[in-house]
Enzyme design. Sequence first.
Site, short mmCIF file in Angstrom:
data_model
loop_
_atom_site.label_atom_id
_atom_site.label_comp_id
_atom_site.label_asym_id
_atom_site.label_seq_id
_atom_site.Cartn_x
_atom_site.Cartn_y
_atom_site.Cartn_z
N GLY A 6 0.82 -1.20 0.00
CA GLY A 6 0.00 0.00 0.00
C GLY A 6 0.86 1.25 0.00
O GLY A 6 2.03 1.22 -0.41
N CYS A 7 0.31 2.34 0.46
CA CYS A 7 1.03 3.62 0.49
C CYS A 7 2.31 3.49 1.30
O CYS A 7 2.29 3.05 2.45
CB CYS A 7 0.13 4.70 1.09
SG CYS A 7 0.97 6.29 1.30
#
Length: 303
Positions: free
Chosen positions: A137-138
């Site tokens: 993810g981020c």
Amino acid sequence: MNNLTEFEKYVIEQKGTERPFSGEYVDYDAQGVYCCKKCLAPLYKSEHKFNAHCGWPAFDDEIAGAVKRTPDADGRRVEITCHQCGGHLGHVFEGEMLTDKNIRHCVNSVSMVFKPVDELNQVVSQTRTQQATFGAGCFWCVEAIFAQLNGVLSVQSGYCGGDASDANYDAVCSGKTAHAEVVHITFDPNIINYETLLTVLFESHDPTTLNQQGNDKGPQYRSVIFAHNSQQVDAANTFIDDLTAQRIWPNPIVTQITAFDTFYAAESYHDDYFAKHGEQPYCQLVVKPKFDKVMAKFADKRK
């Protein structure tokens, strides 16, 4: 995913076959790992390879979980494909008694790319440090978590899986490049081992959502492990198999395991982003709750 030539597409995506004795790896005997040409997932170790005199590379074993078997429609043969991306590899045969394992994976050279052992196993330097590269993810959140672990010497956000020409935040955020947002970790294995890093990785994100973490959607947010050597390949496969057996999540794990190629560091303003910009809404609403949860669980591992 790698860009494929027209012939590679014909074999890998349209289930074609290269001419016998024409492939690059028919008589190849170097030490290393054979990976999927399309997604770079490790498939076979060099010790699995043998000379079957059939015109195509032959293997009598595979890396656990790497190859999927599907009977052909006519029931005469069994197709083998990359378990990760579905790319066509060739066919598997049993009962020929060519090796003690009595199995032959007959694989198109063009379906694979070879990673030599000296490239895959450059993990232990004179300072005894090793590297790990994860996408979950981020990278703002992932970097913040791993930076807190005792034995982790550095964590850098960046991009893996694509070309240098579009390894920048704007391009990657478009979801149109092959990159994943990743963290590139340097760690001391005498203090923290790779399996512990995997434990933290799978605790810090949902590995069952394809190309998505929460509201962050796109292939750049995919769950992926870029393995630096064959030991990391084995460790990651074993770890995922164990998690699958435990049925921790109701949906299957979709985490990719891919051979590490090149890491491109993110722009400098991403460095220590959560530590520097923790008051921002995204950090407060998304990063902080996840960070606090993981840190509470691994309090004994913190610096």
